[in-house]
Design an enzyme around this catalytic site. Structure first.
Site, PDB file in Angstrom:
ATOM      1  N   TYR A   1      35.131 -18.016  60.649  1.00 37.70           N
ATOM      2  CA  TYR A   1      34.533 -17.731  59.342  1.00 37.70           C
ATOM      3  C   TYR A   1      35.257 -16.526  58.749  1.00 37.70           C
ATOM      4  O   TYR A   1      34.856 -15.372  58.966  1.00 37.70           O
ATOM      5  CB  TYR A   1      33.048 -17.407  59.486  1.00 37.70           C
ATOM      6  CG  TYR A   1      32.146 -18.571  59.819  1.00 37.70           C
ATOM      7  CD1 TYR A   1      32.587 -19.880  59.773  1.00 37.70           C
ATOM      8  CD2 TYR A   1      30.819 -18.347  60.169  1.00 37.70           C
ATOM      9  CE1 TYR A   1      31.755 -20.934  60.083  1.00 37.70           C
ATOM     10  CE2 TYR A   1      29.969 -19.396  60.474  1.00 37.70           C
ATOM     11  CZ  TYR A   1      30.440 -20.678  60.429  1.00 37.70           C
ATOM     12  OH  TYR A   1      29.602 -21.717  60.740  1.00 37.70           O
TER      13      TYR A   1
ATOM     14  N   PHE B   1      23.173 -26.391  56.651  1.00 35.45           N
ATOM     15  CA  PHE B   1      23.134 -27.088  55.357  1.00 35.45           C
ATOM     16  C   PHE B   1      21.739 -27.615  55.058  1.00 35.45           C
ATOM     17  O   PHE B   1      21.574 -28.654  54.405  1.00 35.45           O
ATOM     18  CB  PHE B   1      24.154 -28.231  55.299  1.00 35.45           C
ATOM     19  CG  PHE B   1      25.577 -27.815  55.539  1.00 35.45           C
ATOM     20  CD1 PHE B   1      26.043 -26.586  55.090  1.00 35.45           C
ATOM     21  CD2 PHE B   1      26.441 -28.645  56.224  1.00 35.45           C
ATOM     22  CE1 PHE B   1      27.357 -26.200  55.320  1.00 35.45           C
ATOM     23  CE2 PHE B   1      27.757 -28.266  56.453  1.00 35.45           C
ATOM     24  CZ  PHE B   1      28.209 -27.041  55.996  1.00 35.45           C
TER      25      PHE B   1
END
Length: 299
Positions: A71, A219
């Site tokens: 990330y 998500f």
């Protein structure tokens, strides 16, 4: 719904092995301005603002943070931000990272790591986070059918003391059974949400529930949009439930996720302090059976 006074403890707790966490956590990916598939690329928020969001999350009861060495963007690294914001780390803070995928320094994706390369990825997370061991490491699976060699390599690193607990990400019930035969799995992290229910149809969520394994959706708000920001438009039924509770559609999506079972956690990420407050407040949102029935039609 009053947001300012709610803490992440409102939804209760679950254990990742022997590590107890509040069921509402925080995902660090969005702080970097770079999504895994590149569809949220853009200039990341100010570094000090990102650090402030992390500190505010922990101050509001978040003690489960999801991250990864991959990330990062040209300007931000999730692990570095976490280290800068939160070290020395609170005793109850659990940092969950993942290995398997990799990116070169320019950000280009590399092939799935080979089993013998996983130690290097674990050590990179250790270095970036400033830890001498990792609380939980998920094998983020993007490879072939069998995970035996990769998960076995992580189990060896666990035995060596570099990792406390092991988890999986992006897997099937068959992968979970394969891993459980090697070493205990404390969590499974898959894409899952109100309108993305693969873990229901595959039986993965039920399998985790039966075995007392944490199921950690990602998500949960954005759904099919993945790393991109959640859509501003929502189904009328979702809007109706939100309005009845004085909440936002995103809060209802998170509350629905937490209502899926006591072993289901949530790790919404954001780069907006206002959304952080709203996400944490969602841990206190109680949906009625009528609400849940109405939302079920969206599946």
């Amino acid at each position: 719904m009053e947001s300012a006074t709610v803490t992440a403890a409102a939804a209760g707790t679950w254990k990742l092995g022997d590590l107890e966490v509040n069921r509402l956590g925080f995902g660090a990916m969005r702080l970097t301005g770079n999504g895994m598939r590149g569809n949220s690329d853009g200039v990341p928020i100010d570094r000090e603002l990102a650090i402030g969001i992390l500190r505010s999350a922990v101050d509001r009861g978040v003690n489960h943070i999801d991250t990864a060495a991959f990330y990062f963007s040209p300007l931000r690294s999730a692990n570095e931000l976490i280290n800068r914001a939160l070290a020395p780390y609170p005793d109850d803070l659990v940092i969950v990272t993942k290995v398997g995928p990799g990116r070169d320094p320019s950000g280009e994706w590399l092939p799935m790591a080979r089993p013998e390369q996983l130690r290097g990825q674990v050590e990179e997370n250790l270095r970036q986070l400033g830890r001498n061991h990792l609380d939980v490491v998920n094998l983020r699976w993007t490879g072939g059918v069998s995970i035996t060699e990769h998960f076995g390599a992580l189990a060896e690193l666990q035995e060596a003391g570099l990792i406390r607990h092991l988890g999986l990400s992006g897997v099937t019930p068959e992968h979970l059974a394969e891993a459980q035969a090697i070493a205990p799995v404390v969590c499974v992290q898959n894409s899952y949400g109100l309108d993305r229910r693969i873990a229901d149809t595959s039986g993965l969520l039920d399998s985790c529930r039966r075995q007392g394994i944490a199921f950690v959706p990602f998500f949960a708000i954005s759904g099919q949009r993945r790393e991109a920001p959640a859509a501003d438009t929502h189904d009328d039924r979702l809007h109706a439930v939100a309005q009845a509770h004085g909440a936002t559609p995103a809060q209802v999506r998170l509350a629905w996720t937490l209502h899926r079972g006591p072993n289901v956690l949530a790790i919404p990420g954001t780069s907006d302090p206002r959304h952080l407050t709203e996400n944490i407040a969602a841990s206190a949102l109680q949906l009625s059976q009528a609400d849940l029935d109405r939302l079920e039609a969206l599946a």
